[in-house]
Design an enzyme around this catalytic site. Structure first.
Site, PDB file in Angstrom:
ATOM      1  N   ARG A   1       0.776  -1.051   0.279  1.00  0.00           N
ATOM      2  CA  ARG A   1      -0.380  -0.051  -0.156  1.00  0.00           C
ATOM      3  C   ARG A   1       0.556   1.287  -0.029  1.00  0.00           C
ATOM      4  NH1 ARG A   1      -3.696  -2.403  -1.222  1.00  0.00           N
ATOM      5  NH2 ARG A   1      -5.220  -3.240  -0.953  1.00  0.00           N
TER       6      ARG A   1
ATOM      7  N   HIS B   1      -0.686  -0.907 -10.191  1.00  0.00           N
ATOM      8  CA  HIS B   1      -1.409  -2.122  -9.643  1.00  0.00           C
ATOM      9  C   HIS B   1      -2.288  -3.148 -10.099  1.00  0.00           C
ATOM     10  CE1 HIS B   1      -3.570  -1.808  -4.935  1.00  0.00           C
ATOM     11  NE2 HIS B   1      -3.959  -2.896  -5.539  1.00  0.00           N
TER      12      HIS B   1
HETATM   13  P1  NAP Z   1      -1.331 -11.090   5.902  1.00  0.00           P
HETATM   14  O1  NAP Z   1      -1.487 -12.733   5.982  1.00  0.00           O
HETATM   15  O2  NAP Z   1      -2.243 -10.311   6.742  1.00  0.00           O
HETATM   16  O3  NAP Z   1       0.218 -10.662   6.021  1.00  0.00           O
HETATM   17  C1  NAP Z   1       1.019  -9.252   7.130  1.00  0.00           C
HETATM   18  C2  NAP Z   1       2.145  -9.540   7.237  1.00  0.00           C
HETATM   19  O4  NAP Z   1       2.401  -8.106   7.819  1.00  0.00           O
HETATM   20  C3  NAP Z   1       2.702 -10.545   8.658  1.00  0.00           C
HETATM   21  O5  NAP Z   1       3.151 -11.266   8.468  1.00  0.00           O
HETATM   22  C4  NAP Z   1       1.949  -9.877   9.450  1.00  0.00           C
HETATM   23  O6  NAP Z   1       3.238 -10.109  10.963  1.00  0.00           O
HETATM   24  C5  NAP Z   1       3.112  -8.374   9.035  1.00  0.00           C
HETATM   25  N1  NAP Z   1       2.696  -7.092   9.934  1.00  0.00           N
HETATM   26  C6  NAP Z   1       2.074  -6.093   9.959  1.00  0.00           C
HETATM   27  N2  NAP Z   1       1.906  -5.237  10.259  1.00  0.00           N
HETATM   28  C7  NAP Z   1       2.639  -5.334  11.371  1.00  0.00           C
HETATM   29  C8  NAP Z   1       3.631  -4.209  12.174  1.00  0.00           C
HETATM   30  N3  NAP Z   1       3.291  -3.208  12.483  1.00  0.00           N
HETATM   31  N4  NAP Z   1       4.763  -4.206  12.201  1.00  0.00           N
HETATM   32  C9  NAP Z   1       5.192  -5.938  11.451  1.00  0.00           C
HETATM   33  N5  NAP Z   1       4.513  -6.591  10.719  1.00  0.00           N
HETATM   34  C10 NAP Z   1       3.661  -6.542  11.055  1.00  0.00           C
HETATM   35  O7  NAP Z   1      -1.666  -9.735   5.002  1.00  0.00           O
HETATM   36  P2  NAP Z   1      -0.833 -10.596   3.372  1.00  0.00           P
HETATM   37  O8  NAP Z   1      -2.242 -11.421   2.336  1.00  0.00           O
HETATM   38  O9  NAP Z   1       0.369 -11.011   3.117  1.00  0.00           O
HETATM   39  O10 NAP Z   1      -1.504  -8.957   2.829  1.00  0.00           O
HETATM   40  C11 NAP Z   1      -0.294  -7.904   2.649  1.00  0.00           C
HETATM   41  C12 NAP Z   1      -0.759  -6.947   1.900  1.00  0.00           C
HETATM   42  O11 NAP Z   1      -0.517  -7.208   0.783  1.00  0.00           O
HETATM   43  C13 NAP Z   1      -1.883  -6.105   2.033  1.00  0.00           C
HETATM   44  O12 NAP Z   1      -2.353  -6.129   3.183  1.00  0.00           O
HETATM   45  C14 NAP Z   1      -2.131  -5.726   1.463  1.00  0.00           C
HETATM   46  O13 NAP Z   1      -2.388  -3.834   1.267  1.00  0.00           O
HETATM   47  C15 NAP Z   1      -0.978  -5.749   0.529  1.00  0.00           C
HETATM   48  N6  NAP Z   1      -1.663  -6.713  -1.249  1.00  0.00           N
HETATM   49  C16 NAP Z   1      -1.451  -6.146  -2.904  1.00  0.00           C
HETATM   50  C17 NAP Z   1      -1.742  -6.079  -3.939  1.00  0.00           C
HETATM   51  C18 NAP Z   1      -1.526  -5.799  -5.058  1.00  0.00           C
HETATM   52  O14 NAP Z   1      -1.667  -6.031  -6.087  1.00  0.00           O
HETATM   53  N7  NAP Z   1      -0.723  -4.481  -5.546  1.00  0.00           N
HETATM   54  C19 NAP Z   1      -2.995  -7.487  -3.829  1.00  0.00           C
HETATM   55  C20 NAP Z   1      -3.199  -8.619  -2.847  1.00  0.00           C
HETATM   56  C21 NAP Z   1      -2.224  -7.516  -1.685  1.00  0.00           C
HETATM   57  P3  NAP Z   1       2.695 -11.024  11.729  1.00  0.00           P
HETATM   58  O15 NAP Z   1       2.456 -12.858  10.493  1.00  0.00           O
HETATM   59  O16 NAP Z   1       3.370 -11.324  13.052  1.00  0.00           O
HETATM   60  O17 NAP Z   1       0.638 -11.178  12.314  1.00  0.00           O
END
Ligand code: NAP
Length: 311
Positions: free
Chosen positions: A226, A274
């Site tokens: 993001r 994106h």
């Molecule tokens: P997820 O499974 O919820 O994983 C989030 C990761 O970030 C987890 O490892 C979490 O730690 C870590 N995290 C969250 N807050 C943190 C903090 N304050 N300090 C340190 N680590 C932190 O999310 P995901 O499915 O991988 O997706 C990640 C993001 O990608 C989405 O939220 C979305 O914004 C983005 N996205 C982008 C696209 C695109 O096309 N560009 C597509 C899909 C998604 P823990 O493991 O300890 O909980």
């Protein structure tokens, strides 16, 4: 009856309706606008994508909503007191797609492609020192569904991979850090930094003048999560001063990126619209259908977002 509450065009919404009906033929899916007041009272579940919070308020007995997107920070911010659970899209196909994009753009930076493209515009024949993948350190912020899949793919391609998460983790082939101290440890070793964090109050502006200063000289950055996680003024300054050699940016604070935004014209920035991991309608509907069938058979709600934590 399961309503769709989305910001899609009618044409897009009808493609989703068709695909969902194909997956669960005995279930009726309809756009919210077609539901009577009584039908709205009876809804326990809705399928959503960037829903208007007021539209959701017309469904007073919702138990949970299934998002068609992986990132749900908009809903979490707009509906902090929602009584229903928010289930985001967790699709292995999406993680696979994202890991492919992370590998592709890491290789782009690793093999100095932006540099050679610039040299070509000046008909310049000059070889740069070759760095082996095993000597290239890639740091991944976020080790969730997308970060973990990307870390595994980079490790399988021979890179030295470091990862950072909120909670402590152990992942094969990945040196894991967590917490604030862990962040500076990771940043100081990241020749290529990949951001795959969700946008929350804790990650808003996390990559700023102070934190970006920990990166080693000549580091590069990829942001696929993001835009608001990055302080744009700080990043642009570091790119202009050559402290960061190149940034690949797929996400921005305002999308589409306004035409007068400086990123468009910076030679050491790649702007992407994106596209790193778009939702794939068939595979997303497959996941959504499984979640709905399980709920209908057992009343089990899939793992939901922790609204307090923000993801
Ligand atoms: P997820 O499974 O919820 O994983 C989030 C990761 O970030 C987890 O490892 C979490 O730690 C870590 N995290 C969250 N807050 C943190 C903090 N304050 N300090 C340190 N680590 C932190 O999310 P995901 O499915 O991988 O997706 C990640 C993001 O990608 C989405 O939220 C979305 O914004 C983005 N996205 C982008 C696209 C695109 O096309 N560009 C597509 C899909 C998604 P823990 O493991 O300890 O909980």
């Amino acid at each position: 009856m399961i309503p769709l509450v989305t910001s899609f065009s009618p044409q897009e919404e009808s493609q989703w309706l068709q695909q969902l009906t194909k997956q669960i033929p005995n279930q009726v899916f309809k756009p919210l606008a077609e539901l009577s007041d009584l039908q709205r009272q009876e809804c326990e579940l809705a399928i959503v994508a960037n829903p208007d919070p007021q539209a959701l308020a017309s469904l007073p007995n919702l138990v949970w909503v299934q998002s068609l997107w992986a990132g749900v920070e908009g809903m979490v911010n707009q509906l902090p007191d929602a009584k229903f659970k928010i289930v985001r899209l967790i699709d292995p196909h999406l993680a696979e797609t994202m890991s492919e994009a992370v590998l592709a753009w890491t290789l782009y930076l690793h093999r100095d492609m932006p540099h050679y493209a610039r040299q070509q515009t000046h008909a310049q024949w000059q070889q740069r020192p070759m760095v082996r993948a095993k000597d290239r350190r890639v740091g991944i912020l976020g080790l969730g569904e997308l970060g973990n899949a990307s870390a595994q793919r980079l490790a399988a391609n021979g890179f030295q991979v470091f990862g950072w998460s909120r909670s402590e983790k152990q992942l094969a082939g990945v040196t894991c850090f967590h917490g604030r101290d862990g962040l500076t440890q990771l940043l100081s070793q990241a020749d290529i930094l990949v951001c795959l964090l969700p946008l929350t109050s804790a990650t808003l502006g996390l990559l700023n003048d102070d934190t970006l200063s920990y990166l080693p000289p000549d580091a590069a950055l990829i942001n696929f999560s993001r835009g608001a996680i990055i302080d744009d003024i700080a990043l642009q300054k570091k790119l202009q001063q050559g402290e960061i050699r190149h940034a690949v940016l797929d996400v921005f604070q305002q999308e589409p990126l306004p035409t007068d935004n400086a990123y468009w014209r910076m030679k050491n920035v790649t702007v992407l619209p994106h596209i790193s991991a778009p939702t794939h309608i068939e595979s997303a509907c497959d996941v959504v259908a499984k979640n709905i069938r399980l709920y209908q058979a057992t009343t089990k709600i899939p793992a939901a977002v922790d609204v307090g934590r923000g993801y």
